[in-house]
Design an enzyme around this catalytic site. Structure first.
Site, PDB file in Angstrom:
ATOM      1  N   ARG A   1      33.302  38.492  46.604  1.00 28.48           N
ATOM      2  CA  ARG A   1      33.751  37.348  47.418  1.00 28.48           C
ATOM      3  C   ARG A   1      33.033  36.038  47.099  1.00 28.48           C
ATOM      4  NH1 ARG A   1      36.790  36.480  51.787  1.00 28.48           N
ATOM      5  NH2 ARG A   1      35.194  35.368  52.910  1.00 28.48           N
TER       6      ARG A   1
ATOM      7  N   CYS B   1      41.974  44.838  55.968  1.00 33.06           N
ATOM      8  CA  CYS B   1      41.744  45.677  57.136  1.00 33.06           C
ATOM      9  C   CYS B   1      40.509  45.228  57.914  1.00 33.06           C
ATOM     10  CB  CYS B   1      41.595  47.127  56.707  1.00 33.06           C
ATOM     11  SG  CYS B   1      40.154  47.381  55.648  1.00 33.06           S
TER      12      CYS B   1
ATOM     13  N   HIS C   1      36.201  40.817  62.123  1.00 32.17           N
ATOM     14  CA  HIS C   1      35.374  39.642  62.417  1.00 32.17           C
ATOM     15  C   HIS C   1      34.788  39.773  63.817  1.00 32.17           C
ATOM     16  CE1 HIS C   1      38.549  37.388  59.790  1.00 32.17           C
ATOM     17  NE2 HIS C   1      37.609  37.908  59.017  1.00 32.17           N
TER      18      HIS C   1
ATOM     19  N   ALA D   1      37.314  45.122  56.008  1.00 29.45           N
ATOM     20  CA  ALA D   1      37.241  43.941  55.142  1.00 29.45           C
ATOM     21  C   ALA D   1      36.761  42.730  55.927  1.00 29.45           C
ATOM     22  CB  ALA D   1      38.608  43.661  54.518  1.00 29.45           C
TER      23      ALA D   1
END
Lengths: 455, 522
Positions: free
Chosen positions: B84, B50, B181, B53
């Site tokens: 991550r 999503c 992003h 994220a």
């Protein structure tokens, strides 16, 4: 490592740091994977289910399937009914499960989607089912979500019956597939037939054969869930996970339930075996007694290495209560006992046990805590061994304390979920893990002249 | 029936319609177009995440000098805690990425609003950790109940004298991580980039954009760049810091590694500060060498070009023998790649260095330009979902400086592809498959139809593929290995492939009694 964690305490009311819990939906997903040919479904934005599948996969090193309603901004404003309808159609068309188990998310809960009416409005093909439960992420923890999903299956499917079968029901709570295999073995040795809900064995530990199957052999069958309504009694293991399901089966099907601690540790396993024995009307077979005897033998043999060693135990409430009990039986000294899941009943359960051993003094017990606080406690007064999930490895490294990985999630080791921690065999494994951790430490830390080949 | 029809035929009409333009077979002599960055289909097991994220998990999370508070119920913050593999070291030992901060919203916060709790959480974070920078990332319910996180951030800046930056990156925004992003890029541009005009900047200065230092990739790339003589001013955002990013506007050039997640910053810095950008790829040997040569060409100094060749020779000499040995064992193998935004492209180059052919590649959350090249950007139609993600209007900053003459700029556009990205599809061979937002069902089908030897993907489908008897390696986390970048990274990658393919247990999958039976049956 964790250099910024200060020694002095600060009365935090708003900031959660390094949590020891996660949100409800992942628990619902795990529970739903324990039903045969079931597709778990997350009613929310697709990020949730992506995280949940990721976490379960990392813990079990196995596929964890689930679908999502994939909300966009539009669905968040106008409601997710259309998304759910499309999802159900697509899931049955493409993945062909027998049942879809829907759980909600903070997104669909906040906008107030009414899952009951969405599901009532659906026209499903013969033999196909959709069930749901509400799992608002801002209430409780992943344990609450697990309990809610199990209760959801019961409310939708279990059938009340005047005639009771010879079978018993077991709500195992949140345990690993390895534990469920052990549970099944114990029940069989005790001469009973059982329906276990949920049952992730042979689902989240399916064998490598070279062929992938979306729905492996295991899981509670839908008929099994229906028949839970006619069992002569349900043993609900672990109040945090199994109280809600016990309430559901009692109120829907008038089935008698016994809520007992999960069979972790000697006394808790004894209680479980006695409960089984009462139900079977038979004694305890000698093979089980011998197994128990071997465990006690090991505990006495190695007792000097356990004696008075301080231990911090953290994780999910039912697991931690069991492990604390076993720790006391081994002669360890529980020093810090913590769960992230809210609920003061946890503190009472732990204290009750500490009282029995007269071991309450100087012990910190906390529900709704976090690992930042646990670390602060340890910085102020250290322990000899940590028992809990992978996230404790930061504290273990920072403070140079051995960590025995038990509970959920364990993201950084392999094979753990195949092995039990429940029952006498499970206790034997835990005892060996703790003893080895402590004894490895003695070997590592001692002077050359003190290194004993025989211990 | 051809492969595409075989796969699509299993879908109902609506899914068929949504999926058909996301799958294509490369026809090398054709200009092809693919559908991307559209909504995932409800009920289809997509690998996508999503908006949160993308923002918190990918771009903002790796900042080591920043206390990033997730505003929401506990799950989202918990899932992005140390998962991550963004490695980070800090000189002063203060490293926030080991911590997870969340407001852990409870029911009353949802009902009565969570902004008070957020304010209190910031106060507590400041009191305990004394951070210079605090960032807030919101999760789904925050946007729905209307907490004004930006007002809370502004008040916190005033009260505590910190930088406090809020991101409205609720999970339901956009269609994938991609929106997140963009939101993160916007925030960095508005508030962080350009904040420090004082710290000294060295000669041949560059920023490394879209490098998240997973498995230590960024460190390996930086090692090579420094060895040649570049000054890496900042990295967005692996082992990154607000401190470094604040002075990034003064670097001479932006190097773009992951195009998808960071191209917005590159474009915005070009407009505001005149910073040119160059698409690079430090994954793969030929790709790394080409990137280094292009970089030297940008600056044009002969000392830099000579040093570049020296370093390439030195580094290659160290690995040539290993690479040749692994290449021999890997040549002829076929790979499928399904990763996030750029790796499905980057790793094709490394695989090709090792003699492995890519038969299938796709992105999880890319846009058409990542497939087809940036020149088609103006053909992309805005839709309801993309409109919801803010596009900043950037004006020329007073510190704007163009370091190239217009003639040199045009020359470099041609010679090194300055400010261009040609996308994944042009890299691929005739007959290979490209699939956008590949899902669980299609993964299974393609595995059966194309029979690759290795499938590179993520954790959610890793074991699905492995259970089918096929090696699957994660290209998000590198299966806890790495670095895979640069020269040395290529060797580690090759070793990992050989190790995976030649794991002795593959030969033990079928028990002897079954083998015997198969023989008898035959």
């Amino acid at each position: 490592m964790l250099n910024q964690t200060p020694l002095q305490f600060y009365d935090r009311r708003a900031l959660r740091i390094n949590p020891c819990k996660t949100c409800q939906p992942v628990g619902a997903l795990y529970a739903a994977l324990g039903v045969h040919r079931c597709m778990p479904h997350s009613h929310g934005s697709q990020g949730c289910v992506s995280y949940h599948r990721t976490f379960l996969t990392r813990h079990f090193k196995e596929p964890a399937i689930a679908a999502s309603s994939s909300f966009t901004e539009g669905a968040s404003v106008f409601g997710g009914g259309a998304n759910l309808k499309t999802s159900v159609k697509n899931i049955f068309d493409i993945y062909d499960p027998d049942i879809i188990a829907v759980h909600t998310t903070c997104l669909s809960e906040t906008i107030g989607d009414d899952l009951n009416s969405y599901i009532l409005d659906m026209t499903l093909s013969e033999g196909k089912l959709v069930v749901h439960c509400n799992t608002p992420s801002y209430v409780g923890s992943h344990i609450t979500g697990f309990a809610n999903m199990v209760a959801g299956f019961i409310r939708y499917l279990s059938l009340k019956s005047e005639e009771k079968s010879q079978k018993i029901g077991i709500f195992p709570g949140w345990i690993n597939p390895g534990d469920i295999h052990e549970l099944k073995r114990l029940v069989a040795v005790m001469g009973l037939e059982s329906i276990i809900l949920p049952d992730q064995s042979d689902v989240l530990d399916s064998p490598m054969t070279g062929t992938y199957s979306m729905y492996p052999e295991g899981g509670t069958t839908i008929d099994g869930i229906r028949a839970l309504g006619s069992v002569k009694k349900v043993l609900a293991l672990g109040p945090s996970c199994s109280f809600e399901p016990a309430l559901a089966i009692k109120s829907k099907c008038a089935v008698e339930t016994d809520l007992i601690e999960a069979p972790i540790g000697v006394v808790n396993t004894d209680n479980f075996i006695c409960a089984l024995s009462n139900l079977s009307g038979q004694g305890v077979p000698s093979e089980l007694e011998a197994e128990r005897g071997r465990l006690i033998d090991l505990m006495l043999d190695a007792s000097q290495y356990f004696f008075n060693k301080k231990v911090a135990i953290y994780g999910d409430p039912d697991t931690v209560v069991g492990l604390c009990s076993l720790a006391l039986e081994l002669g360890l000294r529980p020093k810090y006992i913590l769960t992230g899941t809210p609920g003061e009943a946890f503190v009472e359960r732990i204290n009750k046990n500490l009282d029995i051993y007269g071991a309450k003094e100087g012990v910190k017990v906390k529900a709704s805590g976090d690992l930042f606080e646990l670390h602060q406690w340890i910085k102020n007064e250290r322990v000899d061994v940590l028992i809990g999930t992978s996230y404790g490895k930061q504290i273990a490294k920072a403070e140079d304390i051995p960590l025995v990985r038990l509970g959920f999630p364990i993201l950084d080791r392999y094979g753990h979920s195949y092995q039990p921690i429940i029952g006498y065999r499970g206790a034997m494994r835990v005892a060996e893990l703790i003893a080895s951790a402590l004894m490895d430490r003695i070997d590592r830390d001692c002077a050359d002249e003190d290194l004993d080949v025989v211990m | 029936m051809d492969i595409k029809s075989a796969i699509l035929s299993k879908y109902n009409a609506k899914v068929f319609k949504s999926r058909k333009d996301h799958i294509l077979e490369i026809e090398a002599d054709q200009t092809q177009s693919i559908a991307a960055n559209t909504r995932a289909i409800p009920g289809i097991m997509t690998n996508r995440g999503c908006c949160y994220a993308g923002c918190k998990g990918v771009v903002v999370g790796p900042l080591k000098d920043t206390c990033v508070i997730t505003h929401g119920p506990i799950g989202c913050g918990f899932y992005t805690w140390g998962t991550r593999r963004n490695k980070a070291k800090s000189a002063d030992g203060r490293n926030f990425i080991q911590y997870c901060f969340s407001t852990d919203m409870q029911e009353p916060d949802i009902v009565f609003g969570g902004d008070k709790k957020l304010k209190a959480a910031i106060d507590e974070a400041v009191e305990i950790f004394k951070p210079k920078h605090v960032m807030i990332c919101s999760t789904c319910p925050v946007g729905l109940i209307g907490d004004d996180i930006h007002a809370v951030a502004a008040a916190a800046e005033k009260e505590h004298g910190i930088t406090c930056l809020a991101f409205s990156c609720e999970g339901y925004k956009g269609v994938s991580q991609s929106g997140g992003h963009h939101i993160a890029n916007n925030g960095l541009m508005k508030k962080i980039i350009g904040a420090d005009d004082q710290s000294p900047i060295g000669q041949y200065s560059v920023n490394l954009l879209g490098e998240y230092n997973i498995g230590g990739d960024g460190w390996e790339t930086e090692r090579i760049l420094k060895k040649i003589g570049y000054h890496v001013v900042s990295v967005f955002t692996g082992d990154g810091s607000v401190e470094d990013i604040s002075k990034s506007h003064r670097a001479d050039l932006n190097l773009v590694q992951c195009h998808r997640s960071i191209n917005y910053v590159a474009e915005m810095m070009l407009q505001a500060y005149g910073t040119n950008w160059l698409k690079v790829n430090f994954v793969g040997l030929k790709a790394t060498i080409e990137s280094l040569r292009n970089l030297a060409e940008f600056f044009g100094a002969s000392e830099l070009k000579d040093r570049t060749e020296e370093v390439i020779s030195e580094e290659m000499a160290l690995i040539e023998e290993d690479i040749a040995r692994y290449r021999q064992r890997l040549t002829g193998r076929k790979a499928a790649l399904f990763v996030g935004g750029s790796r499905s492209h980057h790793y094709q180059e490394l695989l090709s260095d090792l003699g492995v052919e890519t038969v299938l590649a796709g992105y999880e959350f890319a846009h058409r330009d990542d497939y087809e090249g940036r020149e088609i950007i103006n053909q992309i139609k805005e839709d309801a979902d993309s409109k919801n993600i803010e596009s900043l209007v950037i004006e020329k900053d007073k510190r704007y400086r163009a370091i190239l003459t217009p003639e040199r700029y045009e020359e470099l556009k041609k010679s090194i592809g300055l400010e261009q990205y040609s996308g994944l599809m042009r890299q691929m061979k005739d007959g290979a498959w490209v699939v956008d937002d590949l899902n669980h069902f299609e993964t299974e089908e393609f595995v059966k139809l194309l029979k690759p030897d290795i499938f590179f993907s993520g954790i959610k489908d890793k074991f699905i593929i492995q259970k089918s008897g096929l090696l699957s390696r994660q290209l998000h986390s590198y299966d806890y290995s790495g670095p895979y970048s640069g020269f040395k990274g290529a060797v580690i990658f090759a070793r990992d492939l050989v190790m995976g393919l030649e794991a002795p247990a593959w030969k033990l999958v079928t028990p002897p009694w079954k083998k015997k039976k198969e023989l008898l049956d035959a």
